[in-house]
Enzyme design. Structure first.
Site, PDB file in Angstrom:
ATOM      1  NE  ARG A  54      -2.831   0.528   3.309  1.00  9.93           N
ATOM      2  CZ  ARG A  54      -2.388   1.395   4.329  1.00  9.93           C
ATOM      3  NH1 ARG A  54      -1.814   2.534   4.036  1.00  9.93           N
ATOM      4  NH2 ARG A  54      -2.127   0.717   5.615  1.00  9.93           N
ATOM      5  CE1 TYR A 108     -13.195   9.969 -18.189  1.00 12.23           C
ATOM      6  CE2 TYR A 108     -12.730  10.415 -15.890  1.00 12.23           C
ATOM      7  CZ  TYR A 108     -13.142   9.839 -17.026  1.00 12.23           C
ATOM      8  OH  TYR A 108     -13.467   8.411 -16.544  1.00 12.23           O
ATOM      9  CG  ASP A 180      -6.082  13.709 -18.362  1.00  7.28           C
ATOM     10  OD1 ASP A 180      -5.509  12.829 -19.029  1.00  7.28           O
ATOM     11  OD2 ASP A 180      -7.252  13.730 -17.863  1.00  7.28           O
ATOM     12  CE  LYS A 205      -9.982   5.219 -19.871  1.00  4.69           C
ATOM     13  NZ  LYS A 205     -10.003   6.900 -19.571  1.00  4.69           N
TER      14      LYS A 205
HETATM   15  C1  LIG Z   1     -10.495   7.551 -18.378  1.00  9.92           C
HETATM   16  C2  LIG Z   1      -9.831   8.968 -18.421  1.00  9.92           C
HETATM   17  C3  LIG Z   1      -9.473   9.453 -16.987  1.00  9.92           C
HETATM   18  C4  LIG Z   1      -9.927   8.439 -15.690  1.00  9.92           C
HETATM   19  O1  LIG Z   1      -9.164   7.380 -15.662  1.00  9.92           O
HETATM   20  P1  LIG Z   1      -9.602   6.045 -14.846  1.00  9.92           P
HETATM   21  O2  LIG Z   1      -8.349   5.259 -15.067  1.00  9.92           O
HETATM   22  O3  LIG Z   1     -10.866   5.649 -15.459  1.00  9.92           O
HETATM   23  O4  LIG Z   1      -9.840   6.415 -13.410  1.00  9.92           O
HETATM   24  C5  LIG Z   1      -9.003  10.535 -16.738  1.00  9.92           C
HETATM   25  N1  LIG Z   1      -8.861  11.305 -17.944  1.00  9.92           N
HETATM   26  C6  LIG Z   1      -8.992  10.903 -19.251  1.00  9.92           C
HETATM   27  C7  LIG Z   1      -8.756  11.887 -20.298  1.00  9.92           C
HETATM   28  C8  LIG Z   1      -9.717   9.807 -19.256  1.00  9.92           C
HETATM   29  O5  LIG Z   1     -10.058   9.256 -20.516  1.00  9.92           O
END
Ligand SMILES: *Cc1c(COP(=O)(O)O)cnc(C)c1O
Length: 388
Positions: A54, A108, A180, A205
């Site tokens: 953790r 997002y 992001d 992703k």
């Molecule tokens: C999917 C996504 C997130 C969140 O990620 P998770 O792994 O689902 O928590 C954040 N930003 C973007 C651009 C995303 O496509």
């Protein structure tokens, strides 16, 4: 040129993706990082925090974190359980009660939900900004502003934010920038080179890339990542050894996957752009896209995501089109080796009011395509027969 400079050899991103961070297998001599699953670990052998998964203190974390840090040319990286864990940890590591954040408004949905529902519980104020330009940002900045939060390209319209001008404005005001970078992946965009302070990824992703693991990543200075590690250890946001190992394996093919996805997306964008049943195509690789010039400056490739709207504005026509697709899967999430398609109005943007959706330019027949690594001719065949 100095002697050392002459011999300095900089690895390409594909070599980094394959080799960076790998832990030598001393037991067996295998080429892969061994998987360390123990949760009970001899605490007398380590310096620093008690070794416990953790606390992120397991070898499989360090192996994949070093790989991601190298790909983003960052000093340090923390790999977390989801993209949302990374977003929340990164924000809470910068902002404390009484502070103020500037946040791009078309980001997002989960990030927006966190900002709307939970930031105030931490005593943090947030202003949403539509246009990330010096003029607009200066209207909203306060003496308590500590963070500018941006995302580019955006979901679902692939808007492009000028990263270098955003960070130049932020630096002038003594504000950190967090980005992001999920949609671009480090293969197409390395925001630290444009002076961002913190990069985050939903590793669910492109980094994962096979639609089978959830993970997140934060990249930044050693000091900042240390702070993030303390927060995320307490909040319990770490990732288990099995998924860390899967993520490490996945990233080895990130370069070739993304390169193929870039190529396929460009071919499909051009095909859709000249199709009589299509009203508009949103892809930063098309010269007609408003962000094309900036994308050319800050991206190595234009990415595997695109969206398009049908000429018909009828939801029944949209659903009929989706039902006729045979290889392209109608499914949420994105960035897998398989192509997937969604109607944002039914998925990522379903919770918005009609007014909010139209403000963002999201109509009934807007579709978002995540282009996979299949043969472009087969994807076009599938789209063509479904559009008939
Ligand atoms: C999917 C996504 C997130 C969140 O990620 P998770 O792994 O689902 O928590 C954040 N930003 C973007 C651009 C995303 O496509």
């Amino acid at each position: 040129m100095s002697e050392s400079k002459q011999h300095q050899h900089i690895l390409g991103l594909n070599s980094i993706a394959v080799h960076a961070g790998t832990i030598h297998d001393e037991t067996f001599g295998g080429v892969n990082t061994p998987i360390f699953t123990s949760t009970a670990i001899d605490y007398r052998v380590e310096q620093g925090p008690v070794p416990y998964p953790r606390n992120f203190s397991i070898p499989n974390h360090d192996a994949v974190a070093r790989k991601i840090a190298a790909l983003e040319v960052g000093e340090s990286c923390l790999v977390l359980s989801t993209g949302m864990s990374a977003i929340i940890t990164g924000i809470l590591a910068v902002a404390k009660s009484g502070d103020h954040i500037l946040m791009q408004s078309n980001i997002y949905g989960g990030t927006l939900a966190f900002a709307h529902q939970f930031l105030s519980q931490h005593g943090i104020e947030c202003t949403f900004v539509d246009d990330i330009t010096a003029g607009e940002l200066s209207k909203h900045v306060r003496s308590t502003t500590v963070l500018l939060y941006i995302e580019t390209p955006t979901n679902p319209l692939l808007d492009i934010i000028d990263i270098a001008s955003a960070t130049a404005w932020a630096k002038e005001h003594g504000i950190l920038t967090m980005i992001d970078n999920t949609f671009a992946s480090p293969i197409n965009q390395q925001p630290l080179k444009f002076d961002c302070d913190i990069v985050m990824h939903s590793a669910t992703k492109y980094l994962g890339g096979h639609s089978d693991i959830m993970a997140g990543a934060l990249i930044g200075s050693e000091e900042f990542i240390g702070k993030c590690r303390s927060i995320a250890s307490i909040y319990g946001m770490s990732l288990n050894a099995m998924d860390l190992a899967l993520l490490e394996r996945s990233i080895k093919t990130l370069g070739i996957r993304v390169q193929r996805q870039n190529e396929n997306a460009m071919i499909i964008a051009q095909f859709l752009n000249q199709h009589h049943a299509i009203e508009s195509v949103f892809y930063p690789g098309l010269p007609s896209h408003p962000g094309h010039e900036i994308a050319k400056q800050q991206m190595h490739g234009f990415g595997g995501m695109l969206s398009f709207s049908l000429k018909s504005k009828n939801a029944i026509d949209r659903d009929a089109f989706l039902n006729r697709l045979s290889m392209i899967a109608v499914a949420g999430s994105l960035a897998g080796v398989e192509s997937t398609i969604t109607a944002p109005i039914q998925t990522s943007h379903s919770l918005l009011t009609e007014e909010e959706r139209l403000h963002m330019g999201i109509h009934d027949t807007l579709l978002r395509l995540s282009v996979g690594i299949e043969d472009a001719k087969d994807l076009i065949h599938d789209l063509e027969q479904a559009l008939q």
